[in-house]
Design an enzyme around this catalytic site. Sequence first.
Site, PDB file in Angstrom:
ATOM      1  N   GLU A  35      14.236  -5.660   0.858  1.00  0.00           N
ATOM      2  CA  GLU A  35      13.702  -5.039  -0.356  1.00  0.00           C
ATOM      3  C   GLU A  35      14.839  -4.557  -1.247  1.00  0.00           C
ATOM      4  O   GLU A  35      14.922  -4.921  -2.422  1.00  0.00           O
ATOM      5  CB  GLU A  35      12.775  -3.885   0.023  1.00  0.00           C
ATOM      6  CG  GLU A  35      11.536  -4.370   0.776  1.00  0.00           C
ATOM      7  CD  GLU A  35      10.392  -3.385   0.679  1.00  0.00           C
ATOM      8  OE1 GLU A  35       9.352  -3.771   0.120  1.00  0.00           O
ATOM      9  OE2 GLU A  35      10.540  -2.252   1.181  1.00  0.00           O
ATOM     10  N   HIS A  72       9.858  -0.297  10.711  1.00  0.00           N
ATOM     11  CA  HIS A  72       9.166  -1.537  10.366  1.00  0.00           C
ATOM     12  C   HIS A  72      10.133  -2.462   9.628  1.00  0.00           C
ATOM     13  O   HIS A  72      11.267  -2.082   9.325  1.00  0.00           O
ATOM     14  CB  HIS A  72       7.918  -1.241   9.523  1.00  0.00           C
ATOM     15  CG  HIS A  72       8.222  -0.539   8.241  1.00  0.00           C
ATOM     16  ND1 HIS A  72       8.209   0.840   8.109  1.00  0.00           N
ATOM     17  CD2 HIS A  72       8.575  -1.008   7.012  1.00  0.00           C
ATOM     18  CE1 HIS A  72       8.534   1.172   6.875  1.00  0.00           C
ATOM     19  NE2 HIS A  72       8.763   0.073   6.189  1.00  0.00           N
ATOM     20  N   HIS A 129      13.459  -0.636   8.145  1.00  0.00           N
ATOM     21  CA  HIS A 129      13.313   0.727   7.630  1.00  0.00           C
ATOM     22  C   HIS A 129      12.945   1.665   8.771  1.00  0.00           C
ATOM     23  O   HIS A 129      11.881   1.523   9.384  1.00  0.00           O
ATOM     24  CB  HIS A 129      12.215   0.789   6.559  1.00  0.00           C
ATOM     25  CG  HIS A 129      12.575   0.115   5.281  1.00  0.00           C
ATOM     26  ND1 HIS A 129      11.655  -0.189   4.301  1.00  0.00           N
ATOM     27  CD2 HIS A 129      13.779  -0.305   4.811  1.00  0.00           C
ATOM     28  CE1 HIS A 129      12.273  -0.765   3.286  1.00  0.00           C
ATOM     29  NE2 HIS A 129      13.558  -0.853   3.568  1.00  0.00           N
ATOM     30  N   THR A 161       8.119   2.271  -0.530  1.00  0.00           N
ATOM     31  CA  THR A 161       8.082   0.948  -1.171  1.00  0.00           C
ATOM     32  C   THR A 161       6.713   0.296  -1.065  1.00  0.00           C
ATOM     33  O   THR A 161       6.545  -0.868  -1.411  1.00  0.00           O
ATOM     34  CB  THR A 161       9.146   0.004  -0.573  1.00  0.00           C
ATOM     35  OG1 THR A 161       8.828  -0.256   0.806  1.00  0.00           O
ATOM     36  CG2 THR A 161      10.534   0.605  -0.670  1.00  0.00           C
ATOM     37  N   THR A 162       5.726   1.057  -0.583  1.00  0.00           N
ATOM     38  CA  THR A 162       4.351   0.589  -0.508  1.00  0.00           C
ATOM     39  C   THR A 162       3.442   1.679  -1.101  1.00  0.00           C
ATOM     40  O   THR A 162       3.844   2.841  -1.184  1.00  0.00           O
ATOM     41  CB  THR A 162       3.923   0.310   0.942  1.00  0.00           C
ATOM     42  OG1 THR A 162       4.066   1.514   1.714  1.00  0.00           O
ATOM     43  CG2 THR A 162       4.773  -0.791   1.568  1.00  0.00           C
ATOM     44  N   HIS A 193       0.662  -5.891   6.710  1.00  0.00           N
ATOM     45  CA  HIS A 193       1.704  -5.760   5.684  1.00  0.00           C
ATOM     46  C   HIS A 193       3.099  -5.889   6.282  1.00  0.00           C
ATOM     47  O   HIS A 193       4.029  -6.314   5.604  1.00  0.00           O
ATOM     48  CB  HIS A 193       1.598  -4.412   4.980  1.00  0.00           C
ATOM     49  CG  HIS A 193       0.268  -4.157   4.336  1.00  0.00           C
ATOM     50  ND1 HIS A 193      -0.271  -4.984   3.379  1.00  0.00           N
ATOM     51  CD2 HIS A 193      -0.640  -3.165   4.511  1.00  0.00           C
ATOM     52  CE1 HIS A 193      -1.450  -4.516   2.989  1.00  0.00           C
ATOM     53  NE2 HIS A 193      -1.692  -3.410   3.665  1.00  0.00           N
ATOM     54  N   HIS A 231      10.950  -5.815   6.673  1.00  0.00           N
ATOM     55  CA  HIS A 231      10.623  -6.567   5.469  1.00  0.00           C
ATOM     56  C   HIS A 231      11.514  -7.810   5.412  1.00  0.00           C
ATOM     57  O   HIS A 231      12.716  -7.735   5.689  1.00  0.00           O
ATOM     58  CB  HIS A 231      10.871  -5.731   4.213  1.00  0.00           C
ATOM     59  CG  HIS A 231      10.017  -4.503   4.127  1.00  0.00           C
ATOM     60  ND1 HIS A 231       8.773  -4.508   3.544  1.00  0.00           N
ATOM     61  CD2 HIS A 231      10.228  -3.237   4.561  1.00  0.00           C
ATOM     62  CE1 HIS A 231       8.246  -3.298   3.615  1.00  0.00           C
ATOM     63  NE2 HIS A 231       9.115  -2.500   4.230  1.00  0.00           N
TER      64      HIS A 231
END
Length: 246
Positions: A117, A111, A130, A197-198, A84, A113
């Site tokens: 996001e 991590h 993040h 957000t997951t 992910h 993105h």
Amino acid sequence: MKHNVSKAALLVFSMLPAFAFAAHWSYVGKESPEHWSELNPDYKLCQQGQNQSPIDIHAVLQAHISPLEVNYQDAPNSILNNGHTIQVSFPSEANDNITVDGEKFTLQQFHFHAPSENTVNGKHYAMELHLVHKNTQGEIAVVAVMFEEGKANPELDKLWQAMPATADQSQPLTQKIDINQLLPKDLAHYRFSGSLTTPPCSEGVRWLVLKHSITLSAEQLKKFTDVMHHDNNRPTQPLHGRVVVE
């Protein structure tokens, strides 16, 4: 004999962590964000929550919030491709932390993105970092850092050199990573209450989105997106009356 095998199998399953049985989710197809709440009852907040993240930051209330205090001294020791995102973790004895309104939160992992996001006035950034922290009560605070395409970031180079190319693989980090080099010098930020957000999209997360971005090169961005194979950002969520402060 058959009875013994069954007992052994049950014992093995009982020893597996709970997350091993969690519903699979994705950013594309039938398991994409709009379907997360259908995959598992534990994910219902992804659809029903009223304080979901990410958001578009456009109307901001001047509240003179206290400055963000950062104390990042220890280096991470491993990097994981979990399918992910690319997640970077720390040894158990590490004590990197932030102070928010006089309360200390310890850094657990960070991590990435791509694209970002959270958005600002509808604008997506090339990538978003993040940094996930937790206090002694188990409450979560996330510091978000925006990246724009430009000059290469040396710390990202160190991370990307060790980045596993396939999902569910982890590598040790042999080069020392200075987390402070993944932050802008000015830590002015927006603040709001949101969620993970997951899945399971848990709420009650304190979000601190830094106003100032840093850069990564087009090559660094491409290396990340090539490994992910697709965008890994959840769409922005309704505010439902929430206020963003600065």
